[in-house]
Design an enzyme around this catalytic site. Structure first.
Site, short mmCIF file in Angstrom:
data_model
loop_
_atom_site.label_atom_id
_atom_site.label_comp_id
_atom_site.label_asym_id
_atom_site.label_seq_id
_atom_site.Cartn_x
_atom_site.Cartn_y
_atom_site.Cartn_z
N CYS A 1 -7.35 -17.81 27.77
CA CYS A 1 -6.95 -16.58 27.10
C CYS A 1 -6.51 -15.52 28.12
O CYS A 1 -5.47 -15.66 28.73
CB CYS A 1 -8.08 -16.09 26.19
SG CYS A 1 -7.51 -14.92 24.92
N HIS B 1 -10.13 -20.51 22.97
CA HIS B 1 -11.56 -20.40 23.22
C HIS B 1 -12.25 -21.61 22.58
O HIS B 1 -11.77 -22.16 21.59
CB HIS B 1 -12.13 -19.12 22.61
CG HIS B 1 -11.67 -17.88 23.29
ND1 HIS B 1 -12.08 -17.54 24.56
CD2 HIS B 1 -10.84 -16.88 22.87
CE1 HIS B 1 -11.53 -16.38 24.90
NE2 HIS B 1 -10.77 -15.96 23.89
#
Length: 495
Positions: A330, A434
């Site tokens: 991310c 994630h």
């Protein structure tokens, strides 16, 4: 649909055991065949989870939903605060980010937030047989009492009974419980049904005189004493857990940036017997790693500056020069790119900065967050396709500037899209996902790519289930829940 009394679990301090107690109660009730939902009016957390309908809640409530054997829902955590500066936090209301506020701004906003909190509680009450509620911090914080939506302010507005839990492992448990009750108003004291003492070690007979004194002085029963449970592997809501160096293991180092997010991504690595996961802090070096992973961040520009200030960029450069592998998740993925632009000033003043320059991507921050659960295929160089699952929480949109390999194909309702980038030298891998290590096949593929020989993944779902069942069993043996739900539980000796 039969209805059972809701129950709110409040604590004398932060980390008293509220989250785990609610998870255990949810599993106990679910094991009795009761449709139960967890609820936390207000949460402040570093880690968040994505719901099926594209909302964002605290990961603790997602864990509690798993314990209840129900799907996470935005109404389980209507107000979520995610700190993104030293004095401010992004405010998320019923799953959607509204704005960043400082402490005073949120203090004023709380009176507007209560209707959302009560609406969410009403939704759960109407759709489930029972709701188990988690408070935040302590109900006795005098400075936070005005317009309270997290503890007794909510309990009074929703008219729900309360139990108070304290952590005896910290010491001073009787002062904590007696003092907390004393600082409540008469009406608040009246809705307290009893106390729970958590994390007790030793001979309980030595504790009995204190328990009897507490009951006599307060007029409230002690519902039970929960023993200290060693080796309880559950996601941490905020605290980063690191293990000591174990020579001979595969060393994975994660630099702890100032606004690190979703560090639960690394739990499968932390728990693996062949991996030594090390979180590297201020003033420490990334040298000596077999594998370096840049984590997610809630303020990518500031954390990229922090990476450079700690000279971790130099450590990464040296690591790559000697044949090491690097991964970014991310915000860490964005840092590895060429440029990061913030034309709207999402993270501060509008600007455009250079990234670390290892991946041919350019990222632009946008107002609308990408919030979605993901399932697809991961294809790393010289490997077969494997199943990958995860979730996306990011405001940036990254554009590939070159022809580098995009290793993740994501299946959506409308089409297929691609995520992630691997450089042409096959030494750097970035992804927005994630939870990318949670699926055993993906775990093995990534760690094999990183250089861990004969890698065999652990099953995080099984580990979590085992922990939840341990908690539930311990609570069933330790607590007299007939005082709360007499139609569900038989009377049990509290101590």
């Amino acid at each position: 649909m039969r209805k059972y009394s809701p129950l709110m679990v409040q604590g004398t301090t932060s980390d008293a055991g509220k989250t785990v107690l609610v998870a255990g109660l949810c599993r106990l009730l679910a094991n009795k065949g009761i449709q139960v939902a967890p609820f936390k009016p207000q949460n402040m957390a570093l880690n968040s989870a994505v719901t099926e309908d594209g909302g964002e809640i605290g990961r603790a409530q997602a864990l509690q939903a798993d314990a209840a054997r129900v799907k996470p829902h935005v109404h389980m955590n209507p107000i979520l605060l995610k700190p993104n500066t030293d004095i401010g936090a992004q405010v998320i209301v019923q799953g959607k980010a509204i704005e960043t506020m400082d402490a005073w701004g949120f203090h004023d906003y709380k009176k507007l937030a209560m209707p959302y909190v009560l609406e969410s509680f009403s939704y759960l009450s109407n759709n489930y047989e029972c709701v188990v509620i988690e408070g935040a911090g302590s109900p006795a914080e005098i400075n936070l009492r005005e317009n309270d939506i997290a503890n007794m302010g909510f309990a009074e507005a929703a008219d729900v009974p309360v139990i108070i839990v304290a952590d005896i492992d910290r010491g001073g448990v009787f002062a904590h419980l007696y003092g907390t009750l004393a600082l409540l108003s008469e009406s608040e004291q009246a809705r307290v049904k009893g106390f729970v003492i958590n994390r007790f070690r030793g001979d309980i007979s030595l504790l009995v005189p204190g328990l009897e004194w507490l009951e006599e002085k307060t007029g409230k029963p002690v519902l039970g004493v929960i023993p200290y449970l060693h080796g309880l592997n559950l996601e941490a809501e905020d605290a980063i857990k690191s293990e000591q160096l174990d020579k001979g293991k595969f060393v994975v180092k994660v630099p702890v940036v100032t606004r690190i997010s979703n560090h639960t991504d690394f739990d499968p690595l932390r728990l693996h017997p062949d991996i030594d996961l090390q979180f590297i802090g201020k003033g420490e070096s990334l040298s000596g790693a077999d594998f370096i992973i840049l984590p997610g961040s809630k303020s990518v520009q500031a954390d990229l500056d922090y990476v450079k200030s700690q000279r971790w960029d130099k450590d990464i450069e040296r690591h790559l020069r000697y044949g090491g592998k690097v991964m970014g998740i991310c915000g860490g993925y964005q840092m590895l790119g060429e440029y990061l632009a913030d034309p709207l000033g999402i993270e501060g003043a509008p600007c455009s900065i250079k990234g670390l320059g290892y991946l041919s991507i350019s990222t632009e921050l946008q107002k609308q967050k990408q919030l979605t659960l993901v399932e697809g295929k991961l294809v790393l160089p010289n490997q077969s396709a494997v199943k990958v699952k995860g979730y996306e929480i990011h405001a940036g949109v990254s554009t590939n500037l070159g022809q580098e390999h995009r290793p993740i194909s994501i299946h959506t309702k409308d089409a297929m899209r691609y995520d992630g980038t691997i450089n042409s030298e096959n030494s750097i891998f970035g992804t927005y996902l994630h939870g990318v290590f949670d699926e055993p096949e993906a775990f093995e593929a990534i760690l094999t790519w990183a250089g861990l020989e004969k890698c065999q993944a652990i099953n995080m779902h099984d580990i979590q289930e085992e922990a939840i069942e341990r908690i539930a069993k311990s609570m069933e043996e330790s607590l007299d829940l007939s005082l709360i739900w007499p139609d569900v539980f038989e009377k049990n000796k509290a101590y």
